[in-house]
Design an enzyme around this catalytic site. Structure first.
Site, PDB file in Angstrom:
ATOM      1  N   SER A 135     -10.415  59.035  95.433  1.00  0.00           N
ATOM      2  CA  SER A 135     -10.570  59.396  94.036  1.00  0.00           C
ATOM      3  C   SER A 135     -11.675  58.534  93.444  1.00  0.00           C
ATOM      4  O   SER A 135     -11.577  57.304  93.469  1.00  0.00           O
ATOM      5  CB  SER A 135      -9.236  59.155  93.311  1.00  0.00           C
ATOM      6  OG  SER A 135      -9.369  59.367  91.919  1.00  0.00           O
ATOM      7  N   LYS A 161     -12.430  63.410  95.473  1.00  0.00           N
ATOM      8  CA  LYS A 161     -11.950  63.823  94.140  1.00  0.00           C
ATOM      9  C   LYS A 161     -12.802  63.118  93.095  1.00  0.00           C
ATOM     10  O   LYS A 161     -12.965  61.893  93.157  1.00  0.00           O
ATOM     11  CB  LYS A 161     -10.470  63.458  93.997  1.00  0.00           C
ATOM     12  CG  LYS A 161      -9.920  63.403  92.563  1.00  0.00           C
ATOM     13  CD  LYS A 161      -8.410  63.304  92.572  1.00  0.00           C
ATOM     14  CE  LYS A 161      -7.891  62.395  91.465  1.00  0.00           C
ATOM     15  NZ  LYS A 161      -6.412  62.267  91.490  1.00  0.00           N
ATOM     16  N   LYS A 163     -13.207  62.244  89.125  1.00  0.00           N
ATOM     17  CA  LYS A 163     -12.617  62.236  87.790  1.00  0.00           C
ATOM     18  C   LYS A 163     -13.593  62.926  86.852  1.00  0.00           C
ATOM     19  O   LYS A 163     -14.805  62.669  86.929  1.00  0.00           O
ATOM     20  CB  LYS A 163     -12.388  60.785  87.332  1.00  0.00           C
ATOM     21  CG  LYS A 163     -11.289  60.070  88.108  1.00  0.00           C
ATOM     22  CD  LYS A 163      -9.920  60.623  87.752  1.00  0.00           C
ATOM     23  CE  LYS A 163      -8.813  59.707  88.264  1.00  0.00           C
ATOM     24  NZ  LYS A 163      -7.480  60.240  87.913  1.00  0.00           N
ATOM     25  N   ASP A 189     -10.285  65.880  88.774  1.00  0.00           N
ATOM     26  CA  ASP A 189      -9.087  65.466  88.037  1.00  0.00           C
ATOM     27  C   ASP A 189      -9.467  65.147  86.599  1.00  0.00           C
ATOM     28  O   ASP A 189     -10.248  64.228  86.353  1.00  0.00           O
ATOM     29  CB  ASP A 189      -8.466  64.229  88.710  1.00  0.00           C
ATOM     30  CG  ASP A 189      -7.164  63.784  88.056  1.00  0.00           C
ATOM     31  OD1 ASP A 189      -6.741  64.414  87.053  1.00  0.00           O
ATOM     32  OD2 ASP A 189      -6.563  62.804  88.546  1.00  0.00           O
ATOM     33  N   ASN A 191      -7.240  64.422  84.049  1.00  0.00           N
ATOM     34  CA  ASN A 191      -6.290  63.571  83.326  1.00  0.00           C
ATOM     35  C   ASN A 191      -6.039  64.047  81.895  1.00  0.00           C
ATOM     36  O   ASN A 191      -6.106  63.260  80.933  1.00  0.00           O
ATOM     37  CB  ASN A 191      -6.722  62.102  83.350  1.00  0.00           C
ATOM     38  CG  ASN A 191      -6.501  61.468  84.720  1.00  0.00           C
ATOM     39  OD1 ASN A 191      -7.459  61.203  85.441  1.00  0.00           O
ATOM     40  ND2 ASN A 191      -5.248  61.267  85.113  1.00  0.00           N
ATOM     41  N   GLU A 214      -7.197  69.233  88.734  1.00  0.00           N
ATOM     42  CA  GLU A 214      -5.944  68.536  88.471  1.00  0.00           C
ATOM     43  C   GLU A 214      -5.801  68.271  86.974  1.00  0.00           C
ATOM     44  O   GLU A 214      -6.720  67.752  86.340  1.00  0.00           O
ATOM     45  CB  GLU A 214      -5.982  67.223  89.267  1.00  0.00           C
ATOM     46  CG  GLU A 214      -4.731  66.386  89.240  1.00  0.00           C
ATOM     47  CD  GLU A 214      -4.914  65.122  90.089  1.00  0.00           C
ATOM     48  OE1 GLU A 214      -5.828  65.082  90.944  1.00  0.00           O
ATOM     49  OE2 GLU A 214      -4.160  64.162  89.873  1.00  0.00           O
ATOM     50  N   ASP A 239      -0.417  67.122  87.739  1.00  0.00           N
ATOM     51  CA  ASP A 239      -0.067  65.733  88.039  1.00  0.00           C
ATOM     52  C   ASP A 239       0.896  65.284  86.937  1.00  0.00           C
ATOM     53  O   ASP A 239       2.128  65.380  87.090  1.00  0.00           O
ATOM     54  CB  ASP A 239      -1.356  64.888  88.092  1.00  0.00           C
ATOM     55  CG  ASP A 239      -1.121  63.380  88.208  1.00  0.00           C
ATOM     56  OD1 ASP A 239       0.040  62.939  88.224  1.00  0.00           O
ATOM     57  OD2 ASP A 239      -2.118  62.620  88.274  1.00  0.00           O
ATOM     58  N   LYS A 263       3.615  62.372  93.010  1.00  0.00           N
ATOM     59  CA  LYS A 263       3.556  60.908  92.877  1.00  0.00           C
ATOM     60  C   LYS A 263       4.979  60.416  92.694  1.00  0.00           C
ATOM     61  O   LYS A 263       5.616  60.704  91.675  1.00  0.00           O
ATOM     62  CB  LYS A 263       2.760  60.518  91.627  1.00  0.00           C
ATOM     63  CG  LYS A 263       1.272  60.503  91.810  1.00  0.00           C
ATOM     64  CD  LYS A 263       0.623  59.959  90.560  1.00  0.00           C
ATOM     65  CE  LYS A 263      -0.862  60.223  90.592  1.00  0.00           C
ATOM     66  NZ  LYS A 263      -1.449  60.002  89.246  1.00  0.00           N
ATOM     67  N   GLY A 291      -1.891  58.963  94.050  1.00  0.00           N
ATOM     68  CA  GLY A 291      -1.848  57.504  94.126  1.00  0.00           C
ATOM     69  C   GLY A 291      -2.052  56.911  92.751  1.00  0.00           C
ATOM     70  O   GLY A 291      -2.466  57.611  91.825  1.00  0.00           O
TER      71      GLY A 291
HETATM   72  O1  OSB Z   1      -4.523  60.718  87.758  1.00  0.00           O
HETATM   73  O2  OSB Z   1      -4.353  60.694  89.844  1.00  0.00           O
HETATM   74  C1  OSB Z   1      -4.476  60.079  88.797  1.00  0.00           C
HETATM   75  C2  OSB Z   1      -5.011  56.338  89.443  1.00  0.00           C
HETATM   76  C3  OSB Z   1      -4.199  55.800  88.474  1.00  0.00           C
HETATM   77  C4  OSB Z   1      -3.503  56.633  87.629  1.00  0.00           C
HETATM   78  C5  OSB Z   1      -3.660  58.020  87.736  1.00  0.00           C
HETATM   79  C6  OSB Z   1      -4.470  58.571  88.715  1.00  0.00           C
HETATM   80  C7  OSB Z   1      -5.174  57.710  89.565  1.00  0.00           C
HETATM   81  C8  OSB Z   1      -6.115  58.165  90.590  1.00  0.00           C
HETATM   82  C9  OSB Z   1      -6.403  57.221  91.754  1.00  0.00           C
HETATM   83  O3  OSB Z   1      -6.713  59.215  90.553  1.00  0.00           O
HETATM   84  C10 OSB Z   1      -5.625  57.551  92.964  1.00  0.00           C
HETATM   85  C11 OSB Z   1      -5.653  56.426  93.979  1.00  0.00           C
HETATM   86  O4  OSB Z   1      -6.606  56.347  94.747  1.00  0.00           O
HETATM   87  O5  OSB Z   1      -4.696  55.621  94.007  1.00  0.00           O
HETATM   88 MG    MG Z   2      -4.263  62.736  88.418  1.00  0.00          MG
END
Ligand code: OSB
Ligand code: MG
Length: 368
Positions: A135, A161, A163, A189, A191, A214, A239, A263, A291
């Site tokens: 990510s 991935k 962001k 992703d 968020n 995502e 997520d 998760k 993660g």
């Molecule tokens: O949205 O998936 C997420 C890290 C912290 C909180 C939320 C997310 C993430 C990541 C990193 O995208 C995933 C990783 O490599 O641990």
């Molecule tokens: Mg996410």
């Protein structure tokens, strides 16, 4: 199993580089670790709550508080404690899934160590190694992003991935596709950074053949995701919205997602995470293991979960050196784009005493 006490330990782990997403920037992982001591063995649980309540409403300090004030007293009052009794004992406490997950994980680890069985075996793993994705946070320029993606592909990561957020979406995706080609497994992703009115902007990602997008919309907007899914061709993955096997079933029934990021912290533990996997498998949805910048302790359990049969997409499971110069455990090292599933008792890994002492910022022993 008889619980003798729980240690709350805060550690501060500097990240190798700041990690920026639509929900904020992390520069140091401020982690709450729980160590449960029972009459038979000890167990570790890593709480994935971040330092601030930006990705989710939980945060490390609040998790420590709820563990101390409510969760430990609740499990202490449980006769014949085992990991499967933890969620029921904690049910009177609303929410706080990441805190609950950490405690259940520590109890499960202790139980499995006492029995000489691994997380992988307990959860139903069918693979000895899992494929790894990475990510990549929001960076300050496209050039920087291209260098980062190139470095991770050279290291062997099997899926990228990115962001995204308004202002950093189509351009970075187009640049990565143009530079690295159509064969790279690529996903994004958001968020929860977009609104339903942004559907046309998100449809501009359609030509880039992404594996998934995502969590484009708000955590509680399942209907919005279902509507969006009709207006874009990129598969929608959830997520933040998926907080239990029940919300997964609801999201699937509404057509709000075609893929789920599982998760364990977000759904209250590995046992519920397995149920989310089972619900998705029953509906034919692929899942992958998300993660939250875990140390080697949390990573060990995630790798075991990702070895279940329904985890058919590479997870946000990266090697230790993607996050930390020095991990808490023996480092997880990428081998041919994969990480080996730990096979030893419990998590199959131990904190390295020297490292643990060095990064610890506070400890608190709660005897029972
Ligand atoms: O949205 O998936 C997420 C890290 C912290 C909180 C939320 C997310 C993430 C990541 C990193 O995208 C995933 C990783 O490599 O641990
Ligand atoms: Mg996410």
């Amino acid at each position: 199993m008889k619980l003798e006490g729980v240690e709350l330990r805060r550690v501060a782990m500097p990240l190798v580089a700041p990690f920026r997403s639509a929900s904020g920037v992390e520069t140091t992982r401020d982690v709450l670790l729980l160590r449960v001591v029972t009459d038979q063995a000890e167990g570790w649980g890593e709480c994935v709550a971040m330092a601030g309540p930006h990705y989710s409403s939980e945060y490390a300090e609040a998790a420590a508080s709820v563990v101390r004030r409510f969760l430990i007293p609740a499990v202490a009052a449980t006769p014949r404690l085992d990991a499967y009794a933890v969620a029921a004992a904690l049910a009177p406490v609303k929410g706080h899934r990441m805190a609950k997950a950490a405690l259940e994980t520590a109890v499960l680890d202790a139980e499995l160590r006492a029995e000489g069985r691994s997380f992988a075996r307990e959860l139903g793993a069918v693979r000895a190694r899992v494929p790894c994705g990475v990510s990549i946070g929001i960076l300050s320029s496209i050039g920087e992003l291209i260098d980062a993606v190139g470095g991770y592909l050279d290291a062997g990561y099997l899926r990228i991935k990115l962001k995204i957020a308004p202002g950093w979406d189509v351009e970075p995706v187009r640049a990565v596709r143009e530079r690295f080609g159509a064969d790279v497994l690529l996903q994004v992703d958001a968020n929860a950074a977009y609104a339903p009115a942004d559907a046309r902007q998100l449809a501009r990602l359609d030509p880039y053949d992404l594996l998934l997008i995502e969590q484009p919309l708000a955590e509680d907007d399942l209907l919005g995701h279902a509507e969006l899914a009709k207006r874009i061709t990129t598969p929608v993955c959830l997520d933040e919205s998926i907080t239990s096997a029940r919300t997964a079933a609801t999201a699937i029934a509404l057509g709000a997602c075609a893929v789920v990021n599982v998760k364990p912290g977000r759904v209250g533990g590995y046992l519920e995470a397995r149920r989310v996997h089972d619900v998705c498998a029953a509906h034919g949805l692929p899942v992958w293991c998300g993660g939250e910048l875990e140390t080697g302790l949390g990573r060990a359990a995630n790798v075991a979960l990702a070895a279940l049969p329904g985890f058919t997409l590479p997870g946000d499971i990266s090697a230790s050196d993607r996050y930390f110069a020095t991990d808490l455990t023996a480092p997880f090292v990428l081998e041919d784009g994969h990480l080996p599933v730990p096979a030893g008792p419990g998590l199959g890994v131990e904190p390295l005493a020297g490292v643990l002492d060095e990064v610890t910022t506070a400890t608190e022993w709660l005897p029972l």
